[in-house]
Design a protein around this motif. Structure first.
Motif, short mmCIF file in Angstrom:
data_model
loop_
_atom_site.label_atom_id
_atom_site.label_comp_id
_atom_site.label_asym_id
_atom_site.label_seq_id
_atom_site.Cartn_x
_atom_site.Cartn_y
_atom_site.Cartn_z
N SER A 72 0.82 -1.21 0.00
CA SER A 72 0.00 0.00 0.00
C SER A 72 0.85 1.26 0.00
O SER A 72 0.55 2.23 -0.71
CB SER A 72 -0.93 0.00 1.21
N VAL A 73 1.91 1.26 0.79
CA VAL A 73 2.81 2.42 0.83
C VAL A 73 3.48 2.61 -0.52
O VAL A 73 3.54 3.72 -1.06
CB VAL A 73 3.85 2.27 1.97
N LYS A 74 3.99 1.50 -1.09
CA LYS A 74 4.64 1.59 -2.40
C LYS A 74 3.66 2.05 -3.48
O LYS A 74 4.02 2.84 -4.35
CB LYS A 74 5.26 0.24 -2.78
N LEU A 75 2.43 1.57 -3.42
CA LEU A 75 1.42 1.97 -4.40
C LEU A 75 1.08 3.45 -4.26
O LEU A 75 0.96 4.16 -5.26
CB LEU A 75 0.16 1.11 -4.25
N ALA A 76 0.95 3.93 -3.02
CA ALA A 76 0.65 5.34 -2.80
C ALA A 76 1.76 6.23 -3.35
O ALA A 76 1.50 7.25 -4.00
CB ALA A 76 0.44 5.61 -1.31
N ILE A 77 3.01 5.83 -3.12
CA ILE A 77 4.14 6.60 -3.65
C ILE A 77 4.12 6.57 -5.17
O ILE A 77 4.30 7.60 -5.83
CB ILE A 77 5.47 6.04 -3.10
#
Length: 117
Positions: A72-77
């Motif tokens: 989720s963090v990687k996708l948001a970035i």
């Protein structure tokens, strides 16, 4: 399924290489403000998105663990990168701060991928 996962991983790495390479080749222009979003950056970010989603799907199909928080963090970035790249892709000159943010977020995504265990 392992071959598919490995091929997707190779394409994902090629995508990040394209995005980061497009940034690094223009870093010198940041001093003068002569930077732009080149097609390698746009295509690299899109390749990362498609292959990243496919990688998660393949892992889940193989009943392998997926760290949903990390993804989720990687996708948001990556969505932030994509928004900046896509909205500025046609401009002759891009604001240096936006261009720098693309590079910084790209490196952050790499760091998260490698160091978050």
């Amino acid at each position: 399924m392992d071959v598919v996962r490995q091929l997707l991983l190779v394409l994902h790495i090629i995508g990040i290489g394209s995005l980061l390479g497009g940034f690094l080749t223009q870093m010198k222009g940041m001093k003068t403000g002569d930077v732009r979003i080149n097609p390698a950056m746009t295509h690299g970010a899109l390749t990362m998105l498609v292959t990243g989603i496919a990688l998660v799907g393949v892992r889940q199909a193989d009943d392998l663990d997926v760290d949903n928080t990390k993804i989720s963090v990687k996708l948001a970035i990556l969505i932030g990168i994509l928004l900046m790249v896509w909205t500025n892709r046609a401009k002759e000159r891009v604001d240096v701060q936006i261009f720098g943010a693309v590079g910084l977020l790209t490196v952050a995504n790499i760091v998260i991928a490698v160091m978050w265990t």
